[in-house]
Every structure is written in C-alpha cells, then in structure tokens.
Design a protein around this motif. Sequence first.
Motif, PDB file in Angstrom:
ATOM      1  N   UNK A  52       0.807  -1.213   0.000  1.00 53.24           N
ATOM      2  CA  UNK A  52       0.000   0.000   0.000  1.00 53.24           C
ATOM      3  C   UNK A  52       0.837   1.259   0.000  1.00 53.24           C
ATOM      4  N   UNK A  53       1.858   1.293   0.836  1.00 56.65           N
ATOM      5  CA  UNK A  53       2.717   2.472   0.902  1.00 56.65           C
ATOM      6  C   UNK A  53       3.448   2.693  -0.410  1.00 56.65           C
ATOM      7  N   UNK A  54       3.914   1.610  -1.011  1.00 54.43           N
ATOM      8  CA  UNK A  54       4.637   1.733  -2.279  1.00 54.43           C
ATOM      9  C   UNK A  54       3.730   2.285  -3.376  1.00 54.43           C
ATOM     10  N   UNK A  55       2.483   1.836  -3.426  1.00 57.87           N
ATOM     11  CA  UNK A  55       1.550   2.333  -4.437  1.00 57.87           C
ATOM     12  C   UNK A  55       1.215   3.803  -4.209  1.00 57.87           C
ATOM     13  N   UNK A  56       0.918   4.158  -2.971  1.00 61.01           N
ATOM     14  CA  UNK A  56       0.571   5.550  -2.661  1.00 61.01           C
ATOM     15  C   UNK A  56       1.736   6.473  -2.986  1.00 61.01           C
ATOM     16  N   UNK A  57       2.951   6.026  -2.710  1.00 62.84           N
ATOM     17  CA  UNK A  57       4.132   6.837  -3.006  1.00 62.84           C
ATOM     18  C   UNK A  57       4.269   7.111  -4.500  1.00 62.84           C
TER      19      UNK A  57
END
Length: 288
Positions: A155-160
């Motif tokens: 999730x964090x990688x996608x949002x970034x």
Amino acid sequence: MENRPTQTAVGPMVIVAIDQGEEHPLIHDELAHRILPAGMRTLVALTRPRPVRRWMAGAMEKKAPGMRASFLCRKRYIDDKLLEAVEAGIDATVILGAGLDTRAYRLPALAKTPVYEVDLPDNIKRKRTLLHKLYGKVPDGVTLVPVDFETQDLGSALVAQGYDNGAKTFFAWEAVTQYLTEDGVRKTFDFLATAHPGSGLVFTHLRKDFLDGTAFYGAEALHQQYKVKRRLWHFGLNPEHIAAFLAEYGWRDVEQPSPQEFTTRYVQPAGRNLPVSEVERSVYAEKI
C-alpha cells in the motif's frame, strides 16, 4: 538466479507469443513477441513453421498436461473481467506481479484509467528497459512500482507512486500467489482489504492438494520441478476454501471458472482441441 521467481516471468509470455502463430490464438497479443528479451524472440521465431510449433506444444503437454491452455485461458479471462470493469467505470487498474504483461499497452480501453504495474525490483528494472526499447519511455498513464510482496508494504509503495487509496480499482494478480509464502499472500490481502467497495479482483492460485502431493492431476513432473527440486512454489488453496478465505478480507467470491468452463468459453469457440489443467485455478471476486 535459476531458483528465483524473477526468472519465471518470461515463460508464460513466450507461450502467448508462440500461440500467435495459430490460425485462431486463444488470446490476441501482437506485443507478446516484441516485449520479450532478444533470445526469447529468436526462440519464438523458430516456432513459426507449424511442425516446429506442434513439436514444442507436444513436449510441453507431456511435461505439464493442460498448462499451456491454462496459461492462455487465464490471460483471456483476466482481460475479459478487466474490460468489464473499465466499462462499469473503475478509477484505476493495479497489476500485481506484472512481469512482461502487455495489457496496459495493447488494450485501448485502459487509456481511460491509470495503470500501476507492480513487481519485484529486478522485474520492474527489466520491464522498464524493454519498454524504453519499444516506446522510448514508459508510456503515459502507466506507473511501474517495484515491490517485494514478502518484505515491503504494498500500500505504501503504491501511494508513493500516486495511487489513490479511495479509487475503485481492478486488481489483476496472475500467477504470483504460488511463489509467495502464506504470510506474503496474507500481507497482500491485508492491503486488498482496504480496497474501495465495488473494486474487482482476479487472482490465480495453485490447488493446495497438488502442492502437498495429495493429487497430481497428471502433472507430477511439474510438481517435482517447481515444488521439490527448485522449491519455488509455496502457497496453494483449494476451490472449496476460497469463499471463506476471501471473506476474511471483505471480498466476495463471485466466480471460479473450472477447466471445463474455460474450454467452453475460449478453447471450443476457437476451434482448438486443447486440454486445460486443473492444477491452476482463477478466481473473480468483488470488494464488499
């Protein structure tokens, strides 16, 4: 490198590229040949004569009965469900374990939404290089996201990379779960549990009874190579357990097409006579 999942991304696309030589391919993909590394493009070119193609197909069937058609049908099925989702008005597409997948570049309908291609860093690096050779850049609307599903936060990688957590999304997760541990699969589903209601998901999985050696479905050689010798396959589910598994994460099991259903939908209309394996299954689910 031989026993790393990064080395498994090429094979299915080679099968797709070879199938383009048939009069009625099960999935039309004019980019399949072009996106392959040079050595694999040469291999595909050698199969253009029908006798060579038939010989290679026979060799694959002997080692892995029905898997060639299973690869092709699952891709066609994911395309169909994705196009239905686009027509219904999704906001984004996320392809988990994208490998050399060509959907973002060969399906014009995807130009309507952003596409995020997620894979291991080595695979993303290779994909970026191949896309630059094809187009001079990563095409507009596509974002490549390097992630290790086992160790990094998806999730964090996608949002970034610009993904909106509130977007109604179609997720395609093809031929990945078997390479992950159960913890890695569940970690990914922890992220999928946060998806917007009405989002869609197609994922594939190996049968657990095949992985644990209870039933081989004629594919003992495949089990020996990938499960026993190379130790690449780790996770599986049986069809009767899918609904309960998905419910843990707020997803509803909508459809699990059987090999016979794939045959009826895709193989027979193409006038082909190909067995479809029971070893790998596809699931379509919707977020509640």
